[in-house]
Design a protein around this motif. Sequence first.
Motif, PDB file in Angstrom:
ATOM      1  N   ASN A   1      79.007  41.450  22.787  1.00 43.57           N
ATOM      2  CA  ASN A   1      78.985  41.361  24.197  1.00 43.57           C
ATOM      3  C   ASN A   1      77.907  40.289  24.882  1.00 43.57           C
ATOM      4  OD1 ASN A   1      80.907  43.649  24.642  1.00 43.57           O
ATOM      5  ND2 ASN A   1      79.110  44.849  24.365  1.00 43.57           N
ATOM      6  N   LYS A   2      77.329  39.564  23.761  1.00 40.71           N
ATOM      7  CA  LYS A   2      76.390  38.620  24.034  1.00 40.71           C
ATOM      8  C   LYS A   2      76.876  37.218  23.230  1.00 40.71           C
ATOM      9  CE  LYS A   2      71.553  37.127  24.584  1.00 40.71           C
ATOM     10  NZ  LYS A   2      70.280  37.253  24.028  1.00 40.71           N
ATOM     11  N   PRO A   3      77.952  36.632  23.562  1.00 43.30           N
ATOM     12  CA  PRO A   3      78.494  35.611  22.335  1.00 43.30           C
ATOM     13  C   PRO A   3      77.363  34.594  21.947  1.00 43.30           C
ATOM     14  CG  PRO A   3      79.941  36.216  23.947  1.00 43.30           C
ATOM     15  CD  PRO A   3      78.897  36.747  24.624  1.00 43.30           C
ATOM     16  N   VAL A   4      77.265  34.174  20.840  1.00 40.72           N
ATOM     17  CA  VAL A   4      76.262  32.951  20.608  1.00 40.72           C
ATOM     18  C   VAL A   4      77.314  31.715  20.938  1.00 40.72           C
ATOM     19  CG1 VAL A   4      75.263  31.658  18.837  1.00 40.72           C
ATOM     20  CG2 VAL A   4      75.248  34.104  18.712  1.00 40.72           C
ATOM     21  N   THR A   5      76.656  30.939  21.769  1.00 38.41           N
ATOM     22  CA  THR A   5      77.174  29.752  22.394  1.00 38.41           C
ATOM     23  C   THR A   5      76.900  28.385  21.358  1.00 38.41           C
ATOM     24  OG1 THR A   5      75.753  28.975  23.832  1.00 38.41           O
ATOM     25  CG2 THR A   5      77.344  30.558  24.480  1.00 38.41           C
ATOM     26  N   GLY A   6      75.773  28.461  20.627  1.00 36.15           N
ATOM     27  CA  GLY A   6      75.264  27.359  19.869  1.00 36.15           C
ATOM     28  C   GLY A   6      74.306  26.432  20.864  1.00 36.15           C
ATOM     29  N   THR A   7      74.083  26.519  22.239  1.00 36.12           N
ATOM     30  CA  THR A   7      73.408  25.839  23.113  1.00 36.12           C
ATOM     31  C   THR A   7      72.047  26.245  23.484  1.00 36.12           C
ATOM     32  OG1 THR A   7      74.275  26.697  25.110  1.00 36.12           O
ATOM     33  CG2 THR A   7      75.548  24.928  23.939  1.00 36.12           C
ATOM     34  N   GLU A   8      71.618  27.387  22.799  1.00 36.16           N
ATOM     35  CA  GLU A   8      70.467  28.455  23.193  1.00 36.16           C
ATOM     36  C   GLU A   8      69.245  27.671  22.712  1.00 36.16           C
ATOM     37  OE1 GLU A   8      73.830  31.223  22.465  1.00 36.16           O
ATOM     38  OE2 GLU A   8      73.109  29.430  21.450  1.00 36.16           O
ATOM     39  N   LYS A   9      68.073  27.795  23.186  1.00 36.89           N
ATOM     40  CA  LYS A   9      66.904  27.102  23.079  1.00 36.89           C
ATOM     41  C   LYS A   9      65.953  27.887  22.113  1.00 36.89           C
ATOM     42  CE  LYS A   9      67.167  23.689  25.754  1.00 36.89           C
ATOM     43  NZ  LYS A   9      67.043  22.298  25.241  1.00 36.89           N
ATOM     44  N   CYS A  10      66.702  29.107  21.395  1.00 35.78           N
ATOM     45  CA  CYS A  10      65.774  29.957  20.793  1.00 35.78           C
ATOM     46  C   CYS A  10      66.716  30.813  20.013  1.00 35.78           C
ATOM     47  CB  CYS A  10      64.548  30.703  21.599  1.00 35.78           C
ATOM     48  SG  CYS A  10      65.392  31.537  22.830  1.00 35.78           S
ATOM     49  N   VAL A  11      66.304  31.683  19.111  1.00 36.97           N
ATOM     50  CA  VAL A  11      66.902  32.346  18.277  1.00 36.97           C
ATOM     51  C   VAL A  11      66.043  34.029  18.078  1.00 36.97           C
ATOM     52  CG1 VAL A  11      66.226  31.653  15.988  1.00 36.97           C
ATOM     53  CG2 VAL A  11      68.386  32.972  16.399  1.00 36.97           C
ATOM     54  N   ARG A  12      66.939  35.041  18.252  1.00 35.16           N
ATOM     55  CA  ARG A  12      65.989  36.356  17.978  1.00 35.16           C
ATOM     56  C   ARG A  12      66.867  36.941  16.629  1.00 35.16           C
ATOM     57  NH1 ARG A  12      65.429  39.648  23.657  1.00 35.16           N
ATOM     58  NH2 ARG A  12      67.847  39.888  23.169  1.00 35.16           N
ATOM     59  N   GLY A  13      66.216  36.892  15.397  1.00 33.47           N
ATOM     60  CA  GLY A  13      66.981  37.369  14.447  1.00 33.47           C
ATOM     61  C   GLY A  13      66.306  38.787  14.162  1.00 33.47           C
ATOM     62  N   HIS A  14      67.375  39.619  13.639  1.00 30.15           N
ATOM     63  CA  HIS A  14      67.311  41.203  13.496  1.00 30.15           C
ATOM     64  C   HIS A  14      66.978  41.187  11.644  1.00 30.15           C
ATOM     65  CE1 HIS A  14      69.123  43.426  16.795  1.00 30.15           C
ATOM     66  NE2 HIS A  14      69.587  42.196  17.155  1.00 30.15           N
ATOM     67  N   VAL A  15      65.464  41.259  11.658  1.00 25.66           N
ATOM     68  CA  VAL A  15      65.058  41.069  10.271  1.00 25.66           C
ATOM     69  C   VAL A  15      64.103  42.276  10.256  1.00 25.66           C
ATOM     70  CG1 VAL A  15      63.171  39.655   9.511  1.00 25.66           C
ATOM     71  CG2 VAL A  15      64.662  38.566  10.754  1.00 25.66           C
ATOM     72  N   PRO A  16      64.119  42.708   8.639  1.00 14.70           N
ATOM     73  CA  PRO A  16      63.404  43.935   8.413  1.00 14.70           C
ATOM     74  C   PRO A  16      61.679  43.615   8.754  1.00 14.70           C
ATOM     75  CG  PRO A  16      64.699  43.536   6.572  1.00 14.70           C
ATOM     76  CD  PRO A  16      65.113  42.387   7.624  1.00 14.70           C
ATOM     77  N   LEU A  17      60.971  44.500   9.138  1.00 13.98           N
ATOM     78  CA  LEU A  17      59.705  44.244   9.533  1.00 13.98           C
ATOM     79  C   LEU A  17      58.884  43.627   8.407  1.00 13.98           C
ATOM     80  CD1 LEU A  17      57.934  44.755  11.901  1.00 13.98           C
ATOM     81  CD2 LEU A  17      57.524  46.998  11.052  1.00 13.98           C
ATOM     82  N   ALA A  18      59.056  44.079   7.307  1.00 15.22           N
ATOM     83  CA  ALA A  18      58.193  43.688   6.179  1.00 15.22           C
ATOM     84  C   ALA A  18      58.301  41.971   5.891  1.00 15.22           C
ATOM     85  CB  ALA A  18      58.489  44.241   4.817  1.00 15.22           C
ATOM     86  N   GLU A  19      59.560  41.593   6.109  1.00 13.15           N
ATOM     87  CA  GLU A  19      59.876  40.161   5.936  1.00 13.15           C
ATOM     88  C   GLU A  19      59.307  39.359   7.280  1.00 13.15           C
ATOM     89  OE1 GLU A  19      63.958  39.828   5.103  1.00 13.15           O
ATOM     90  OE2 GLU A  19      64.002  40.785   3.275  1.00 13.15           O
ATOM     91  N   ASN A  20      59.232  40.191   8.392  1.00 19.16           N
ATOM     92  CA  ASN A  20      58.953  39.465   9.744  1.00 19.16           C
ATOM     93  C   ASN A  20      57.382  39.089   9.801  1.00 19.16           C
ATOM     94  OD1 ASN A  20      58.388  38.600  12.217  1.00 19.16           O
ATOM     95  ND2 ASN A  20      59.767  40.388  13.270  1.00 19.16           N
ATOM     96  N   GLU A  21      56.844  40.245   9.072  1.00 21.65           N
ATOM     97  CA  GLU A  21      55.338  40.356   9.051  1.00 21.65           C
ATOM     98  C   GLU A  21      54.699  39.370   8.022  1.00 21.65           C
ATOM     99  OE1 GLU A  21      53.882  44.522  11.079  1.00 21.65           O
ATOM    100  OE2 GLU A  21      54.271  44.328   9.011  1.00 21.65           O
ATOM    101  N   GLY A  22      55.580  39.350   6.826  1.00 23.18           N
ATOM    102  CA  GLY A  22      55.213  38.610   5.510  1.00 23.18           C
ATOM    103  C   GLY A  22      55.284  37.037   6.129  1.00 23.18           C
ATOM    104  N   ALA A  23      56.309  36.536   6.733  1.00 21.70           N
ATOM    105  CA  ALA A  23      56.443  35.058   7.196  1.00 21.70           C
ATOM    106  C   ALA A  23      55.366  35.028   8.073  1.00 21.70           C
ATOM    107  CB  ALA A  23      57.945  34.839   7.824  1.00 21.70           C
ATOM    108  N   GLY A  24      55.027  35.987   8.930  1.00 23.51           N
ATOM    109  CA  GLY A  24      53.989  35.500  10.065  1.00 23.51           C
ATOM    110  C   GLY A  24      52.727  35.489   9.227  1.00 23.51           C
ATOM    111  N   GLY A  25      52.166  36.262   8.343  1.00 23.61           N
ATOM    112  CA  GLY A  25      50.913  36.056   7.614  1.00 23.61           C
ATOM    113  C   GLY A  25      50.858  34.792   6.830  1.00 23.61           C
ATOM    114  N   GLU A  26      52.106  34.161   6.284  1.00 25.11           N
ATOM    115  CA  GLU A  26      52.281  32.966   5.677  1.00 25.11           C
ATOM    116  C   GLU A  26      51.922  31.958   6.661  1.00 25.11           C
ATOM    117  OE1 GLU A  26      52.221  31.117   2.232  1.00 25.11           O
ATOM    118  OE2 GLU A  26      52.898  33.247   2.312  1.00 25.11           O
TER     119      GLU A  26
END
Length: 415
Positions: free
Chosen positions: A368-393
């Motif tokens: 219901n919220k189609p991706v157009t490819g013109t957006e200025k950012c992305v929100r990924g559905h990411v497991p919290l451990a991988e999200n926090e791990g990349a942030g720590g890196e």
Amino acid sequence: MRRRINAFAVCAAIAAITGIWAPTASAATGDSHGRLLDTVGVAAARPAVPATVPLPAASGEKCTPAPAKTNFCVRTDPSAFRGGGQVSVLDGATCAVTGPVEMRYQRFGSCLKTAVTGTLVNDKGVPIGTGTLSMVHSITLSATSSAFEEQTTVTLSNVTGQVTQVAVSLAASCTSGCVATKSSPWTGAKVLSRGQSASGTINYSETLAKGAVDNTRTKYNAFITVPNATPVQPNASWDGVTDIRCDNAVGNFAGCVYPGARPDFEVSLNLYGAAAVTYYWAQIALPDGWGSDTPLRRLASDSLADANRRSTCDSTFVPFPDELVVDDSCDEYPFAKTYEGGTPGGLCADIVPLLEDGQWQIYEANPNKPVTGTEKCVRGHVPLAENEGAGGELGRFTQAQRVLDLDPYSVTLVD
């Protein structure tokens, strides 16, 4: 970089009130997300970002007294700089390079080659011989110290006519708050015959208050003549080609870098999975190419970064159940800790990266919220451990590469 919404029951209420799709128990069947957008593999490493820096101007010719009423006239020779017009930023700065005059540098090291030519002129002004000196300056910086070292080598590479030997001494200095704690690579003058070299170490240091940042540049004065003739002043001088930046604003220690060498944040696909894929997909699919075509700029303020995160990972982000994404969280890109972050979440592309049959598939998170490819950012559905791990890196990268507020950097997906 993360926002975890724990109350999954809220999703149904949001859907009922706003009409926004909410995940259901059918999530594991694969029809709870939208269409397939892309399949992602590991990107090839990009080369170091090139840079152009100011080139040294030719020094005026200087003559010093030599025996028998002759003069030894010396000129520094930047001709090879003028021919190429650029100074290279490399992944591996080394002084094992070809060419008589060139400059290469990376984040924590540089190699400068220059040449000095002396001409012996008789009392009638007629040249009767020459001597050419090749100068090599190799500087090593430290991420955890504001003291740094330079290895200097001078070689008498060629002689002609009545010049058979050249005597050379060298004194280094640096600008601003920097001090050359050992300014000469050797004591006195070294007398060199053709093919002979003199080598030694020069040391520099900066004392920096907490939070302080200082830019410095090395400078060199050489005393060059034929044996038994002592110049009364330096007759050749040149500067380091690009600034060194020392700071005490990142981490627990002061350190120094070449700020013109843009650092690269490498995100491991093996370690950070869906987070790494989210960033890479944004680089190749969205118009700004953040971290690839266009550098990101570090935002040092934690409070502003928190505001950016709240803006992007707002209440319109609806997590998937664990059957689809374990411990789902909102991973935003550009990062909240950048000046490019903070775009309202409703304007971002929402995606869910899933590892299927050994390949990462990028799906539209909400049909219901189609991706157009013109957006200025992305929100990924990411497991919290991988999200926090990349942030720590990212935090470790900031300290290791001494990335200050507003400093640009690149982002690369690696194995």
